[in-house]
Write a protein that holds these residues in place. Structure first.
Motif, mmCIF file in Angstrom:
data_model
loop_
_atom_site.group_PDB
_atom_site.id
_atom_site.type_symbol
_atom_site.label_atom_id
_atom_site.label_comp_id
_atom_site.label_asym_id
_atom_site.label_seq_id
_atom_site.Cartn_x
_atom_site.Cartn_y
_atom_site.Cartn_z
ATOM 1 N N VAL A 75 0.843 -1.203 0.000
ATOM 2 C CA VAL A 75 0.000 0.000 0.000
ATOM 3 C C VAL A 75 0.876 1.250 0.000
ATOM 4 O O VAL A 75 0.615 2.214 -0.735
ATOM 5 N N PHE A 76 1.926 1.239 0.817
ATOM 6 C CA PHE A 76 2.841 2.380 0.853
ATOM 7 C C PHE A 76 3.493 2.614 -0.500
ATOM 8 O O PHE A 76 3.566 3.756 -0.982
ATOM 9 N N GLN A 77 3.964 1.550 -1.133
ATOM 10 C CA GLN A 77 4.654 1.712 -2.410
ATOM 11 C C GLN A 77 3.700 2.134 -3.523
ATOM 12 O O GLN A 77 4.089 2.882 -4.428
ATOM 13 N N PHE A 78 2.446 1.671 -3.467
ATOM 14 C CA PHE A 78 1.451 2.162 -4.435
ATOM 15 C C PHE A 78 1.268 3.667 -4.265
ATOM 16 O O PHE A 78 1.262 4.425 -5.247
ATOM 17 N N GLY A 79 1.114 4.110 -3.024
ATOM 18 C CA GLY A 79 0.942 5.539 -2.776
ATOM 19 C C GLY A 79 2.157 6.338 -3.176
ATOM 20 O O GLY A 79 2.044 7.432 -3.764
ATOM 21 N N TRP A 80 3.343 5.797 -2.878
ATOM 22 C CA TRP A 80 4.582 6.491 -3.223
ATOM 23 C C TRP A 80 4.691 6.626 -4.736
ATOM 24 O O TRP A 80 5.048 7.700 -5.241
ATOM 25 N N ALA A 81 4.379 5.549 -5.453
ATOM 26 C CA ALA A 81 4.461 5.579 -6.921
ATOM 27 C C ALA A 81 3.463 6.561 -7.514
ATOM 28 O O ALA A 81 3.784 7.305 -8.455
ATOM 29 N N ALA A 82 2.235 6.575 -6.992
ATOM 30 C CA ALA A 82 1.213 7.491 -7.513
ATOM 31 C C ALA A 82 1.639 8.942 -7.322
ATOM 32 O O ALA A 82 1.460 9.785 -8.216
ATOM 33 N N THR A 83 2.217 9.242 -6.168
ATOM 34 C CA THR A 83 2.678 10.606 -5.905
ATOM 35 C C THR A 83 3.856 10.967 -6.796
ATOM 36 O O THR A 83 3.910 12.056 -7.383
ATOM 37 N N GLN A 84 4.820 10.041 -6.928
ATOM 38 C CA GLN A 84 6.005 10.325 -7.724
ATOM 39 C C GLN A 84 5.678 10.551 -9.193
ATOM 40 O O GLN A 84 6.112 11.544 -9.793
ATOM 41 N N ILE A 85 4.918 9.634 -9.792
ATOM 42 C CA ILE A 85 4.649 9.710 -11.229
ATOM 43 C C ILE A 85 3.802 10.933 -11.562
ATOM 44 O O ILE A 85 4.065 11.642 -12.541
ATOM 45 N N SER A 86 2.785 11.208 -10.763
ATOM 46 C CA SER A 86 1.940 12.374 -11.031
ATOM 47 C C SER A 86 2.737 13.666 -10.881
ATOM 48 O O SER A 86 2.553 14.617 -11.650
ATOM 49 N N HIS A 87 3.656 13.707 -9.922
ATOM 50 C CA HIS A 87 4.455 14.916 -9.714
ATOM 51 C C HIS A 87 5.452 15.125 -10.849
ATOM 52 O O HIS A 87 5.574 16.241 -11.377
ATOM 53 N N LEU A 88 6.154 14.075 -11.252
ATOM 54 C CA LEU A 88 7.083 14.196 -12.373
ATOM 55 C C LEU A 88 6.364 14.579 -13.670
ATOM 56 O O LEU A 88 6.884 15.364 -14.469
ATOM 57 N N SER A 89 5.172 14.028 -13.862
ATOM 58 C CA SER A 89 4.435 14.276 -15.102
ATOM 59 C C SER A 89 3.991 15.725 -15.235
ATOM 60 O O SER A 89 3.682 16.183 -16.341
ATOM 61 N N LEU A 90 3.950 16.440 -14.132
ATOM 62 C CA LEU A 90 3.571 17.848 -14.190
ATOM 63 C C LEU A 90 4.679 18.738 -14.759
ATOM 64 O O LEU A 90 4.393 19.835 -15.250
ATOM 65 N N ILE A 91 5.943 18.279 -14.703
ATOM 66 C CA ILE A 91 7.048 19.145 -15.135
ATOM 67 C C ILE A 91 6.885 19.579 -16.589
ATOM 68 O O ILE A 91 6.881 20.786 -16.883
ATOM 69 N N PRO A 92 6.755 18.640 -17.551
ATOM 70 C CA PRO A 92 6.599 19.103 -18.943
ATOM 71 C C PRO A 92 5.255 19.769 -19.220
ATOM 72 O O PRO A 92 5.086 20.387 -20.270
#
Length: 469
Positions: free
Chosen positions: A130-147
């Protein structure tokens, strides 16, 4: 016209800071996870080294599997009730991290002294997932905002540097708090308090709760201060435009870039070049973070407060380095700046290899080399990824997700191999352990840096660009 984006996007400083703190909770938790998980489960909870490695492996694989799935879903699904689609996934991930992470650095609530370790492993595994799912969701959505937030190459480097600066601040916060907690504890006259034991369970539990509170506050700042542009209306699945995604407008002439769906990235050579460099970068950063505490404890026999002091030195060095990264990359280019970072990492590995009796004073110099080198290659690899995506923001999360899959699987497999190769037959560290963990630190930094150098050469020969016709 919908298929080509030409508007140049930029952000004021306030918005950049609000964006940059959006990964602060993840960074705080990652610092605890990578630096202290193995040493906590082995030396504090008394787990067998294999079980500790398996738990970390489960987390890495869960994260690796979740990232491309989340990336794909984040690209194709709209936001919840009008909320931006990236921020929706970020919010979901934040909630998952907040509800799961406290249990990781806490003894099994349903266990007693007679509970076997395999049963405790079963208890912790779903919490870690559960922690890693949440961590991944936060990471990918945050990185995707850069471009999506900025468009120029230098703006992406700058925004990535802002993001990494707060990553460094998060790590500094964790290590400073850990050092303070260790210092208060070691004021006790009991000599056993200088080494890790079950007496340190409250210390790690309190550390985890403090960083969660800090991270939750900064996540709130991100959601209030970051504005995600409304997504363009998408056509129904199965439409002609989806079947023919590489559209050329007859009114505009040939577009600067074709529009790529997720499957087109798999045919792009540059995608694999950047993915390899990103994987090597994460191997250096994460594996060195995993084993620096073990190296300090079992190879150098330093007091336990050094597992807070040395990582703190590393990340302060990285923070200072991040301040000069933009002008340096502008002067010599992203690839050459990445190569400079690799040279610093190789310098660290060479120092450990040559200095067979590293004193407590000299470890500070080595930590500075590793900290500055790791900061440089991490920011530059993320900048390469953002530049590869360019205006292809409609599939950006998938790109970040699949690249993250490579690094998570590589990290997980590497940890399992290292844990299984440990030469001592008992849980206590034997004399062979001293050289084993030194060699581990040399290989996961210097050995991987050599592989990354080879990958970088391919980028210099065949520059990163989209080659779809």
């Amino acid at each position: 016209m919908e298929q080509s984006v030409s508007t140049r996007r930029s952000l004021p400083v306030f918005r950049r800071i609000c964006f940059a703190v959006g990964h602060f909770l993840n960074d705080l938790c990652a610092s605890l996870w990578f630096t202290y998980l193995l040493i906590y489960y082995q030396s504090v909870l008394g787990f067998h080294r294999t079980y500790a490695g398996v738990l970390l492996f489960i987390g890495q694989i869960a994260d690796g599997v979740c990232t491309p799935i989340i990336g794909y879903e984040s690209d194709r699904t709209p936001g919840f009730l009008g909320y931006g689609k990236r921020k929706t996934w970020h919010l979901l991930g934040t909630v998952c991290v907040l509800v799961s992470f406290p249990f990781i650095f806490n003894p099994c609530l349903a266990c007693n002294a007679n509970t076997p370790q395999w049963a405790q492993l079963i208890y912790y595994s779903p919490i870690v997932i559960v922690f890693q799912f949440g961590w991944a969701a936060t990471q990918i959505s945050h990185l995707s905002l850069i471009p999506e937030l900025v468009s120029s190459e230098q703006a992406k480097v700058e925004l990535t540097a802002y993001r990494y600066a707060f990553t460094v601040v998060a790590n500094i916060t964790v290590y400073a708090l850990a050092w303070l907690l260790f210092r208060f504890q070691t004021k006790s006259p009991d000599p056993s308090m200088t080494s890790l034991s079950q007496m340190d369970i409250p210390l790690f539990r309190n550390l985890a709760l403090i960083v969660l509170g800090i991270g939750a506050f900064f996540s709130l700042i991100f959601h209030v201060g970051t504005r995600e542009s409304a997504p363009a209306k998408e056509e129904a699945p199965g439409s002609e435009r989806e079947k023919e995604p590489l559209v050329i407008s007859p009114f505009l002439g040939p577009p600067s870039q074709p529009v790529l769906l997720w499957k087109h990235w798999l045919t792009e050579p540059s995608f694999y070049q950047v993915a390899f460099l990103y994987m090597c970068t994460r191997l250096i950063v994460n594996m060195s973070q995993n084993y620096i505490s073990v190296y300090l404890t079992y190879s150098l026999f330093l007091p336990k407060d050094f597992i807070a002091i040395i990582p703190l030195v590393m990340y302060v060095s990285g923070f200072v380095c991040s301040l000069v990264m933009k002008p340096v990359s502008k002067l010599v280019g992203i690839s050459m700046t990445y190569f400079i970072g690799l040279l610093l990492v190789l310098g660290f590995a060479s120092w450990l290899l040559v200095d067979r009796h590293m004193a407590s004073e000299r470890i500070y110099g080595a930590a500075v080399l590793l900290g500055t080198g790791s900061a440089t290659i991490l920011v530059m690899s993320l900048s390469m990824t953002a530049n590869l995506i360019g205006e292809q923001t409609q599939s950006g999360a998938f790109v970040y997700g699949l690249m993250s899959l490579t690094d998570k699987v590589a990290n997980g497999v590497g940890i399992i191999i290292i844990q299984s190769l440990r030469p001592c037959s008992t849980e206590a560290c034997c004399p062979d352990c001293v050289w084993f963990y030194r060699d581990v630190m040399v290989i996961v930094t210097g050995g991987v840096a050599v592989a990354a150098t080879v990958g970088l050469l391919t980028v210099l020969i065949w520059p990163i660009k989209i080659r779809q016709n």
